[in-house]
Design a protein around this motif. Structure first.
Motif, PDB file in Angstrom:
ATOM      1  N   ASP A   1       5.862  -2.111   3.283  1.00 50.48           N
ATOM      2  CA  ASP A   1       6.267  -3.411   2.765  1.00 50.48           C
ATOM      3  C   ASP A   1       7.438  -3.197   1.822  1.00 50.48           C
ATOM      4  OD1 ASP A   1       3.994  -4.840   3.940  1.00 50.48           O
ATOM      5  OD2 ASP A   1       2.775  -3.760   2.483  1.00 50.48           O
TER       6      ASP A   1
ATOM      7  N   ASP B   1       2.017   0.249   7.788  1.00 50.87           N
ATOM      8  CA  ASP B   1       3.369  -0.295   7.803  1.00 50.87           C
ATOM      9  C   ASP B   1       3.891  -0.291   6.375  1.00 50.87           C
ATOM     10  OD1 ASP B   1       3.019  -0.751  10.399  1.00 50.87           O
ATOM     11  OD2 ASP B   1       3.055  -2.941  10.301  1.00 50.87           O
TER      12      ASP B   1
ATOM     13  N   SER C   1       0.786  -1.226   0.000  1.00 48.42           N
ATOM     14  CA  SER C   1       0.000   0.000   0.000  1.00 48.42           C
ATOM     15  C   SER C   1       0.822   1.283   0.000  1.00 48.42           C
ATOM     16  CB  SER C   1      -0.975   0.004   1.167  1.00 48.42           C
ATOM     17  OG  SER C   1      -0.259  -0.089   2.364  1.00 48.42           O
TER      18      SER C   1
HETATM   19 MG    MG Z   1       0.562  -3.586   3.754  1.00 44.61          MG
END
Ligand code: MG
Ligand code: ATP
Length: 335
Positions: A75, A73, A62
């Motif tokens: 990635d 968070d 995202s």
């Molecule tokens: Mg994510």
């Protein structure tokens, strides 16, 4: 149980568009947050290239696909060509490098389904997960981002659907509901199938981006600047699209027969994919084809209990959008 109810949309549906747009705006992360993420990736790249000069970090998920809300968070994927080391060894070595570089809470999860290193950067306060050589995720991140550039209503719809799913606890794969990635694919499919269409099918067009990852052809048309007028003939505002999205999943989708596929831009049959039977743990109760790993059903996490929860939530949302005097509030009331 096939239900194909075609309900007339409430008359005042368009009057809710400004409030839904305000909710969307409030979910979009600020510029500073995006700058912080870039700063973290740069400093991690410096740290890692000292040990592995040819390795590279890519953002995915995202924070890179433009569907991220604030404070998600991050990635990260390490792409590395180390023939001598197995994934677990790379993970352990990476954890050592990060610890030496003063990152905090470094944890190497070598035995997870997808092995990762978790850590927190004290300078930016950001937490991140790093996986190894998951290049399909990097490519599907780019596909989602490219779709988002074609028509602004995709991001509006997906942010609101994700926000609804988080508020109602149906965005938890470990509990049998759907991933954020699956919800975004559902939104893309839905907009490809509005009439007039709001999104094209990029994988059905002449490829301008050509890559193969793990023997899977991931080519598609990525010159999306040429498509910014694509959805202009359709003037439906976000409130109407949300109404229709939830109506589709509550009352129109044929769960027994159909698979949604953004790769083809249409519905395809469960039969053609041999997804009509339960095989092992794959039950195929809601079928969402991955755009590249076509044998992968993103709905496979859903079981006979969670499918009920999910469908009841789709119905609840559809009914709120149809009848509730305050849909912009009620839709997100916590479960
Ligand atoms: Mg994510
Ligand atoms: P969130 O804001 O909830 O963190 P996200 O976009 O990061 O949303 P996740 O579902 O956490 O979504 O997935 C992160 C990335 O991992 C996706 O963008 C996708 O590239 C990849 N991914 C996640 N689930 C799958 C899956 N089932 N199959 C293939 N790739 C997946």
């Amino acid at each position: 149980r096939i239900q194909r109810r075609n309900i007339q949309c409430r008359r005042d549906i368009d009057s809710f568009a400004p409030k839904f747009l305000a909710i969307f705006e409030s979910l979009v992360p600020a510029e500073e947050e995006i700058a912080k993420q870039r700063q973290l990736i740069n400093s991690l790249n410096n740290l890692i290239s000292r040990e592995w000069p040819h390795a590279r970090l890519h953002l995915y998920g995202s924070c890179a696909n433009s569907f991220g809300v604030s404070n998600s968070d991050i990635d990260v994927c390490l792409s590395i060509n180390e023939r001598e080391l197995g994934k677990a060894e790379i993970i352990l070595k990476l954890a050592e490098i990060l610890e030496a570089g003063n990152l905090q809470n470094v944890q190497a999860l070598t035995r997870a389904r997808v092995p990762i290193v978790k850590m927190m950067d004290p300078q930016t306060g950001l937490s991140c997960d790093i996986c190894i050589n998951n290049l399909l995720a990097v490519v599907n991140t780019k596909l989602l981002k490219d779709y988002a550039m074609i028509d602004p209503r995709l991001r509006q719809l997906a942010f609101i659907v994700k926000h609804w799913a988080k508020s109602r606890h149906v965005n938890e794969t470990y509990q049998g509901t759907l991933s954020s990635y699956a919800y975004v694919i559902m939104c893309i499919h839905f907009l490809q199938n509005r009439r007039p269409a709001i999104l094209p099918c990029l994988q059905a067009m002449e490829a301008t981006y050509v890559v193969t990852v793990d023997n899977i052809d991931c080519s598609y048309f990525d010159d999306v600047n040429k498509l910014h007028m694509f959805g202009a003939r359709n003037r439906e505002p976000i409130s109407r699209l949300l109404w229709a999205f939830f109506h589709y999943w509550a009352y129109q989708h044929d769960y027994t027969a159909d698979v949604i596929s953004i790769r083809t831009g249409t519905l395809i049959s469960k039969h053609s994919k041999d997804w009509t039977r339960r095989i092992g743990n794959d039950r195929h109760l809601i079928c969402i084809e991955d755009p590249f790993e076509t044998s992968h059903d993103l709905g496979r996490v859903v079981d006979k209990f969670s499918i009920k929860i999910l469908r009841e939530e789709f119905e609840r949302a559809a009914n709120i959008l149809q009848y509730d005097p305050n849909p912009t509030v009620t839709l997100f009331e916590p479960y």
